[in-house]
Design an enzyme around this catalytic site. Structure first.
Site, PDB file in Angstrom:
ATOM      1  N   GLY A 433       0.802  -1.214   0.000  1.00 37.25           N
ATOM      2  CA  GLY A 433       0.000   0.000   0.000  1.00 37.25           C
ATOM      3  C   GLY A 433       0.838   1.268   0.000  1.00 37.25           C
ATOM      4  O   GLY A 433       2.046   1.248   0.261  1.00 37.25           O
ATOM      5  N   LEU A 435       0.842   3.767   2.101  1.00 35.40           N
ATOM      6  CA  LEU A 435       1.386   4.115   3.408  1.00 35.40           C
ATOM      7  C   LEU A 435       2.506   3.158   3.815  1.00 35.40           C
ATOM      8  O   LEU A 435       3.551   3.583   4.321  1.00 35.40           O
ATOM      9  CB  LEU A 435       0.254   4.107   4.438  1.00 35.40           C
ATOM     10  CG  LEU A 435       0.411   4.976   5.681  1.00 35.40           C
ATOM     11  CD1 LEU A 435       0.796   6.399   5.316  1.00 35.40           C
ATOM     12  CD2 LEU A 435      -0.881   4.953   6.492  1.00 35.40           C
ATOM     13  N   ASP A 459      -1.055 -12.216   8.688  1.00 37.51           N
ATOM     14  CA  ASP A 459      -2.469 -11.871   8.572  1.00 37.51           C
ATOM     15  C   ASP A 459      -2.887 -11.221   9.894  1.00 37.51           C
ATOM     16  O   ASP A 459      -2.958 -11.892  10.928  1.00 37.51           O
ATOM     17  CB  ASP A 459      -3.290 -13.126   8.295  1.00 37.51           C
ATOM     18  CG  ASP A 459      -4.784 -12.839   8.154  1.00 37.51           C
ATOM     19  OD1 ASP A 459      -5.196 -11.669   8.385  1.00 37.51           O
ATOM     20  OD2 ASP A 459      -5.538 -13.772   7.837  1.00 37.51           O
ATOM     21  N   ASP A 525     -10.843  10.435   8.281  1.00 34.87           N
ATOM     22  CA  ASP A 525     -11.803  11.526   8.448  1.00 34.87           C
ATOM     23  C   ASP A 525     -13.233  11.047   8.246  1.00 34.87           C
ATOM     24  O   ASP A 525     -14.186  11.740   8.633  1.00 34.87           O
ATOM     25  CB  ASP A 525     -11.488  12.657   7.475  1.00 34.87           C
ATOM     26  CG  ASP A 525     -11.508  12.216   6.022  1.00 34.87           C
ATOM     27  OD1 ASP A 525     -11.295  11.016   5.743  1.00 34.87           O
ATOM     28  OD2 ASP A 525     -11.722  13.078   5.137  1.00 34.87           O
ATOM     29  N   TYR A 548     -17.237   1.835   5.596  1.00 35.17           N
ATOM     30  CA  TYR A 548     -15.813   2.094   5.804  1.00 35.17           C
ATOM     31  C   TYR A 548     -15.601   2.959   7.055  1.00 35.17           C
ATOM     32  O   TYR A 548     -14.755   2.647   7.904  1.00 35.17           O
ATOM     33  CB  TYR A 548     -15.224   2.782   4.576  1.00 35.17           C
ATOM     34  CG  TYR A 548     -13.766   3.143   4.727  1.00 35.17           C
ATOM     35  CD1 TYR A 548     -12.770   2.218   4.455  1.00 35.17           C
ATOM     36  CD2 TYR A 548     -13.384   4.425   5.137  1.00 35.17           C
ATOM     37  CE1 TYR A 548     -11.427   2.554   4.594  1.00 35.17           C
ATOM     38  CE2 TYR A 548     -12.050   4.765   5.281  1.00 35.17           C
ATOM     39  CZ  TYR A 548     -11.071   3.830   5.004  1.00 35.17           C
ATOM     40  OH  TYR A 548      -9.760   4.166   5.145  1.00 35.17           O
TER      41      TYR A 548
END
Length: 716
Positions: A433, A435, A459, A525, A548
């Site tokens: 990813g 990040l 995992d 956010d 989410y």
């Protein structure tokens, strides 16, 4: 003191005392206390604070002039500077006759260079005559001030500070380097009565405006320091090179008509200098007087601040054990510094934290504070990041082709229990990813050992898999940089989203508290519903609109219930130089190529520059911070406005931008109309405009260099 808030915070003194310090360099500044003369002096501030230091058992070393010229009615080159400062010093001594240690003028030689020779500080002279006049005036002020102080307290002691500099260079620069190495001693030499016709710089002084009588006055009125205070920074050791073209333009200069490069040794010498140790020994051999390191700081990431302090501490201890009278190491400055990267010639808001970070409502102790307490009490040094070397000793430190020299390698191996063949790593999830890759890149840059794991390697939702990874890698911290990120798909894939975003972080938090590890994970956010008309702060109620957001809100609650020491970072709207999937990169690529780009006009977010985010997160992790933090670059912009701002800064035509409402975009997951974030704990990231400018510079550099090569950026 105004900018760091100390002017109004008496309770800072208790914070300082908690560090285990026994003495503190403390200001009773002339221009602040008596700007219009002794008769109208306001002693209320220093009355309260010096008394409080007494009660806390911390000895003040009172400073009267610190990188300044005093009140407006005088200056470093004014004929009456010394007499006026002495008058003020006597008044301070009468007010506080119990004060034993004094620094009437800080760094007189360095201040004379910056004010009289380099034109940086007032009165902005650029001549050898200006340097010498400012130097003589300051040294004379020290002598007269100590005379006035000792008339009140005969036992008063002088702690005379200056930069412990050392200059090296190519053979062609030997004359200038040797001159600089003699000049650095001038203030201490004058005070010790060492300047006479036999002094190495006697002719230089006379040729540039000094009178023989005024120089010999110091011999007749010697005022040797009771403690020589040496200040040492990464900039204190310089390399002069006649081959100026080898170096960046910013490091090219000339002196006495000779063009050359002047650069920090750490940025160019293939073999690092030994550091402060030999310079302390040199000072002891020259004067035979007690020595204290009176400023020790580096503007760097947190782990390198720790490494720098330990290196200086160990060097001071070693020289002390060799017979020199080394009294102390001073951590400077306790509340950090503003705009010292430009020598306070402008107010850019650039801030370097110290043992305390003042960017929140109250000063927040950093890992430097913990290290100070360990050093002060003799406890073993505990932070795993001390296992790595500082940037000034790493291969990526160079700003030019390295120069081979015969300097000795520093003895920095004295780390006690921290010495380890296999330094403890940080375990990072999310190898594929944005990040996770950014953490891997920046950890390597900062010399922080890490392992970035794929889902196959660990995992996070499987306790057995997590346990096996922790046993295998033996980390000191875990960063969860992975998770389910497809906001719209989550509406139809709720079970998978909750597993990856809520259950997985909870499993990691439980493992972290079980193994006594630091744990950090990320929220969003989108935990907010967007109904507020201001940016959200950490204590605002969460009310997610979609699956989410619910997964992230659930994770926050469960993680902190499982591990109250966990660190949760809420952030949003990533953009950065290392991936092609963020909105700023995609928009600039499309619009610059003449393709249309669509962006929403009715969703307000806070853009976050990924390198800034990762660096701040690592600092907070090293500081052992916990709870929820909001980290963004501070702006509140719609997606469409973000694109416009990026285009304007990049010089890209934004006429191809197609602005839509969220409803027109037909997104499956509801979005808050306003999810901009601010912080009630501390605004740690630079401004959006600053971040955007750096992003565009990095983007331009990436276009110029061959594929796979990356520019080196190390904190300095």
């Amino acid at each position: 003191m105004e900018r760091n808030g100390h002017a109004e915070r008496l309770q800072d003194l208790e914070r300082f005392a908690s560090l285990g310090i026994r003495a503190i360099r403390y200001p009773v500044l002339w221009e602040r206390t008596a700007p219009d003369g002794i008769e109208s002096a306001d002693w209320s501030w220093s009355d309260e604070r010096l008394s409080a230091l007494q009660q806390l058992g911390v000895t003040p070393i009172v400073g009267l002039v610190h990188h300044g010229s005093g009140p407006r009615h005088t200056s470093l080159v004014a004929p009456d500077f010394a007499e006026k400062l002495a008058e003020y010093a006597g008044a301070v001594a009468h007010r506080y006759p119990w004060v034993e240690y004094w620094t009437p003028v800080n760094e007189p030689c360095t201040t004379a260079r910056f004010s009289g020779l380099n034109g940086v500080w007032y009165p902005h002279d650029t001549s050898e005559e200006g340097f010498i006049r400012a130097l003589i005036n300051q040294c004379r002020a020290v002598v007269l001030s100590m005379r006035a102080i000792r008339a009140v307290n005969p036992d008063a002691k002088l702690v005379q500070t200056d930069d412990l500099s050392r200059t090296y260079g190519t053979p062609e620069m030997a004359d200038i380097a040797n001159f600089f190495n003699e000049r650095r001693w001038l203030a201490w030499d004058m005070l010790c009565g060492k300047v006479d016709a036999g002094h190495a710089l006697w002719d230089y002084l006379l040729e540039n405006g000094a009178g023989a009588d005024e120089l010999l006055w110091f011999k007749d009125n010697a005022c040797p320091p009771d403690v020589i205070g040496v200040n040492y920074y990464i900039t204190s050791e310089r390399w002069l090179d006649h081959r100026a073209e080898r170096y960046p333009e910013s490091h090219r200069t000339q002196y006495r008509g000779i063009p050359h490069a002047d650069i920090e040794c750490s940025r160019v010498l293939a073999t690092p200098t030994p550091g402060i140790g030999p310079l302390l020994q040199e000072t002891w051999d020259r004067y035979g007087l007690p020595i204290a390191v009176t400023e020790a700081h580096i503007d760097a990431n947190r782990e390198d601040q720790l490494r720098w302090l330990v290196e200086i501490w160990n060097a001071a201890r070693k020289v002390q054990q060799g017979g020199a009278d080394i009294r102390a190491v001073t951590v400077w400055a306790l509340l950090g510094s503003f705009d010292w990267n430009c020598l306070v010639t402008a107010c850019h808001g650039y801030y370097e934290p110290g043992p305390f970070d003042v960017r929140g409502p109250q000063p927040r102790p950093t890992a430097v504070a913990t290290l100070m307490r360990e050093l002060a009490s003799g406890r073993p040094l505990s932070h795993p990041v001390l296992q790595g070397q500082g940037w000034w000793r790493r291969p990526g430190r160079f700003l030019a082709k390295p120069v081979a020299t015969r300097t000795a390698v520093a003895d920095i191996a004295v780390r006690g229990a921290l010495r380890s063949t296999f330094p403890q790593p940080i375990l990072i999830t999310g190898a594929t990813g944005t990040l996770g890759r950014a953490f891997a890149r920046i950890c390597e840059r900062r010399n922080l050992a890490c392992h970035v794991l794929t889902r196959q390697e660990m995992d996070i939702a499987d306790p057995a898999s997590v346990e096996a990874a922790i046993v295998r890698f033996k980390p000191w911290a875990v960063i969860n940089a992975g998770g389910y990120v497809r906001v719209d798909d989550a509406e139809d894939d709720a079970a998978r989203c909750m597993r990856d975003n809520a259950h997985g972080p909870t499993v990691l938090a439980l493992a972290a508290i079980r193994h006594a590890l630091r744990f950090m994970t990320f929220s969003s956010d989108l935990v907010f519903d967007g109904t507020l008309d201001r940016p959200y702060v950490e204590s605002d109620t969460v009310a997610p609109l979609g699956v989410y957001g619910r997964s992230k809100a659930d994770a926050e609650r469960r993680v902190l219930d499982s591990d109250p020491q966990a660190l949760i970072i809420r952030t949003s709207a990533f953009f950065g130089p290392w991936d092609q999937h963020n909105i700023v990169t995609q928009a600039l690529d499309a619009l610059d190529a003449g393709r249309p780009f669509v962006a929403a006009s009715d969703q307000v977010v806070s853009p976050t520059y990924v390198p800034d985010l990762v660096n701040a997160c690592l600092d907070l992790l090293i500081d052992r911070e916990c709870g929820i933090w909001h980290l963004t670059n501070g702006a509140a912009l719609s997606w469409a406005d973000l694109v416009r701002r990026a285009c304007a800064a990049a010089g890209v035509d934004d006429s191809g931008l197609e602005v839509r409402t969220t409803a027109e975009l037909g997104l499956r997951a509801a979005r808050p109309r306003n999810s901009a974030m601010s912080s009630e704990r501390g605004l740690l990231l630079p401004s959006f405009d600053d971040a955007l400018a750096r992003y565009l510079r990095e983007r331009e550099m990436a276009e110029r260099r061959p594929d796979g090569l990356e520019s080196a950026h190390y904190a300095s």
